[in-house]
Structure formats: structure tokens, C-alpha cells
Design an enzyme around this catalytic site. Sequence first.
Site, PDB file in Angstrom:
ATOM      1  N   CYS A 179     -54.168   8.971 -47.958  1.00 52.17           N
ATOM      2  CA  CYS A 179     -54.728   7.855 -47.197  1.00 52.17           C
ATOM      3  C   CYS A 179     -56.086   7.452 -47.769  1.00 52.17           C
ATOM      4  O   CYS A 179     -56.685   8.168 -48.577  1.00 52.17           O
ATOM      5  CB  CYS A 179     -54.861   8.214 -45.710  1.00 52.17           C
ATOM      6  SG  CYS A 179     -56.267   9.269 -45.283  1.00 52.17           S
ATOM      7  N   ASP A 202     -47.469  -1.530 -21.706  1.00 55.81           N
ATOM      8  CA  ASP A 202     -47.012  -0.721 -20.583  1.00 55.81           C
ATOM      9  C   ASP A 202     -47.240  -1.502 -19.294  1.00 55.81           C
ATOM     10  O   ASP A 202     -47.898  -2.535 -19.280  1.00 55.81           O
ATOM     11  CB  ASP A 202     -47.692   0.639 -20.565  1.00 55.81           C
ATOM     12  CG  ASP A 202     -49.207   0.554 -20.434  1.00 55.81           C
ATOM     13  OD1 ASP A 202     -49.713  -0.519 -20.092  1.00 55.81           O
ATOM     14  OD2 ASP A 202     -49.871   1.579 -20.673  1.00 55.81           O
ATOM     15  N   HIS A 217     -57.347   8.341 -40.812  1.00 61.16           N
ATOM     16  CA  HIS A 217     -56.570   9.470 -41.333  1.00 61.16           C
ATOM     17  C   HIS A 217     -55.513   9.935 -40.337  1.00 61.16           C
ATOM     18  O   HIS A 217     -54.348  10.138 -40.706  1.00 61.16           O
ATOM     19  CB  HIS A 217     -57.495  10.648 -41.678  1.00 61.16           C
ATOM     20  CG  HIS A 217     -56.735  11.913 -41.928  1.00 61.16           C
ATOM     21  ND1 HIS A 217     -56.126  12.186 -43.136  1.00 61.16           N
ATOM     22  CD2 HIS A 217     -56.439  12.952 -41.096  1.00 61.16           C
ATOM     23  CE1 HIS A 217     -55.494  13.347 -43.044  1.00 61.16           C
ATOM     24  NE2 HIS A 217     -55.667  13.833 -41.823  1.00 61.16           N
ATOM     25  N   CYS A 261     -58.857  10.143 -47.324  1.00 66.34           N
ATOM     26  CA  CYS A 261     -58.754  11.330 -48.173  1.00 66.34           C
ATOM     27  C   CYS A 261     -58.914  10.999 -49.660  1.00 66.34           C
ATOM     28  O   CYS A 261     -59.320  11.858 -50.450  1.00 66.34           O
ATOM     29  CB  CYS A 261     -57.421  12.031 -47.920  1.00 66.34           C
ATOM     30  SG  CYS A 261     -57.341  12.799 -46.284  1.00 66.34           S
ATOM     31  N   CYS A 292     -52.896  14.558 -48.624  1.00 70.08           N
ATOM     32  CA  CYS A 292     -52.835  13.220 -48.015  1.00 70.08           C
ATOM     33  C   CYS A 292     -53.377  12.183 -48.994  1.00 70.08           C
ATOM     34  O   CYS A 292     -54.390  12.417 -49.669  1.00 70.08           O
ATOM     35  CB  CYS A 292     -53.656  13.210 -46.723  1.00 70.08           C
ATOM     36  SG  CYS A 292     -53.671  11.603 -45.879  1.00 70.08           S
ATOM     37  N   ASP A 294     -45.487   6.906 -28.364  1.00 65.49           N
ATOM     38  CA  ASP A 294     -46.859   6.395 -28.399  1.00 65.49           C
ATOM     39  C   ASP A 294     -47.781   7.431 -27.784  1.00 65.49           C
ATOM     40  O   ASP A 294     -47.346   8.258 -26.977  1.00 65.49           O
ATOM     41  CB  ASP A 294     -46.984   5.094 -27.613  1.00 65.49           C
ATOM     42  CG  ASP A 294     -47.144   5.375 -26.117  1.00 65.49           C
ATOM     43  OD1 ASP A 294     -48.274   5.248 -25.611  1.00 65.49           O
ATOM     44  OD2 ASP A 294     -46.144   5.746 -25.462  1.00 65.49           O
TER      45      ASP A 294
END
Length: 378
Positions: free
Chosen positions: A307, A93, A336, A310, A305, A267
Site C-alpha cells: 500500500c 443503514d 493501510h 508501506c 504490504c 462492514d
Amino acid sequence: MAITYELIKTCKQTGARLGKVHTPHGSFETPVFMPVGTLATVKTMAPEELKEIGANIILSNTYHLWLRPGEDVVEEAGGLHKFMNWDGSILTDSGGFQVFSLSDMRQIEEEGVHFRNHISGAKLFLSPEKAMHIQNSLGSDIMMAFDECPPYPASYDYMKASVERTSRWAERCLEAHQKPGQQGLFGIIQGGEYEELRKQSARDLTSLDFPGYAIGGLSVGEPKDVMNKVLDFTTPLLPDEKPRYLMGVGSPDSLVDGAMRGVDMFDCVLPTRIARNGTCMTSNGRLVVRNAKFAKDFTPIDENCDCYTCRNYTKAYIRHLIKANETLGIRLTTYHNLYFLVKLMGQVRNAIKEDRLGDFRDEFFEQYGFNKPDAKNF
């Protein structure tokens, strides 16, 4: 051009876009959520872990890297990619949002902005030319033009003057950009909630032929319905053949709603910030894992989930880590949350492919609990 956009499909149900953005450090499919690495690091996450969750582009912050360690240090290291060991795409940015958030410490003039270092209090000056120099030195794939980010709400007259200044600054940014063949520069559409001013800003910026456009001045305190209304009349003003980026948006409902309105890139620090407080995004809504009721809950944060967090750890264990101020706790919740949003955008892209994004939104909102009167959002 350093940045190009490939339109793959338009959803027949909603008009949402499935596309691909090509950069000097690889390509990524859109709509996409981009994790934020303010100081050349996504907090608690190694670059290898970001790749593991499926992230192909991340953000870094011009203002903060200018202060620490300095753009000259990053440039000497070989650029931001080498400095932080990330070989994917990077967007920086302009520093404008950070400068303008220091409302009691700044003075705006046509040349640029005088303000004070939020760390040391030292006097600083940032102009369109300086913002371009810093980003050229950092070597990001996508740079942002230096703009004024007005507060919400703001009067029509204030916003009109701000839009006109942002347009003049955008021209100066293009003139100061030293590496157009290596780094793409996006313009930023401003105008607050005023349709006429959004149209004026879009006319000004699209006439300059940037390789991409951001929609700024949203997610600054306005209600969600105002944001969606502004997107409804702003995204159609932007070129079909270039990427559209909604700045600072990261709540699950806003990502889906933004994609439905033709936005390609998003974002936000939200997923990493709330993770540090033990707040998790799950398929069934918000979950605060540090709450006492999870002290003996030996199930994952989200049973739907897959991931790393998890698959391997329980709510009880993560709660214990966070209560004990152990760093692993916030690493696991951060992993997560980022995985959840990256996966959500994958589901959005798949729904666009199948021409059913409207149906997906209804199903997702119902399961997440956004339709409930007492729904707890972020």
C-alpha cells in the site's frame, strides 16, 4: 430491480460464494468489505484514495446524516453521491443500531422509537416510514429496513417479541419505500442466538421478497464461536440468488470465517477506529505503531504490504506523527488498514475461485497468529 446478485462460483472446499452485486452506481465482486463513512466521509480518506485502494462500495449512516446536515440538504445537493463526490455504490443503514445503542435515552413503541439527540438532547422520533424517507432523500443504492437491534444477551421472550416487531416494521418499510426502481431495500434477519427465532425471522423476511438480506444482531458482544454458530444455521435460510450482508463485522478472522459461511458483504468502523489509536492490521497480526519500541524502527508497518503507506513511510515516522498528534499519522494508518482488509477480501475471492478457501483460512490464521493461545485480537 435496482439491486441484483450474480452468483459466479461456489467453493467446492467450503461452500463459500463468489459473486457480483449490480447497483445503479456500478458493480462489485463479493465477498467484499465495505469501508464506513458515517457522516458522508470515511474518516481522513478522500474518495479518490478509496478508489485507489480498490473500494467500490462504502457506507453512510442515516441517523447521523439526518441530524447533520439533514437529509433535505443532501437531497438538494443532488443526493449523497454528488454531495460527497463518490460515484461508486453507497449503502445506508437505517439508523436502528444507533437509536438502540442509546438504551438510556429511548422508548420503543409499535409506531417507532422516541429518543434524544445524542448531541443536543432534543427529543426525536424515528419510525420505519421516517427511516425510509430519509434514505430515499439521501439517494443511496442500498437502503436498510428499520429494525430493532436487541442487546446481547437477551431472553428468548424479549427476542421473540423483538423479531415479531422487526417483521412488522419490515412490511411498513416496503410500503413506505418511494423509489424501488432506483434504490434497493434490504431486510434484516434478527433472532439473536436462538435458532428457532432466526428461522422465524428468515421466513417472515424472505416472504416479503427483498432484493437482499442482512444478518443483524451479531458483533454486539457475543463470543466469536457464538457468531459462527449463528451464521452456520442462518445463512442457509437465505435465498441463493440474493446478496447476504453481515452487519458490523470487520476483524480479519471474522471476515474469513463469515465468507466461509456464505456471507457476501461486510462492514465495520474497526479499521478506521483503531487506526486513530495507532493500531494496524498486518500479515503477521496486530501492531501498535505508537509503542516505544518502534521509535527507531525504519521499516514499513508491514513488509508484505504494497500500500501507499508501506511503500513510502516507516514505523518510526508514523509513530512520531501520532505521538505529535499530526493528522497525517492517522491518515497513513487508516489508509493501510483499509487497504489490508480490501486486499484480504481479494485474496478470499481468489481462494474461492481456486476451491481452496479452507486451506487459505488455515494459512492466514497461522501467519496472523490467531491460533496462538496468547493471540491479541481486536
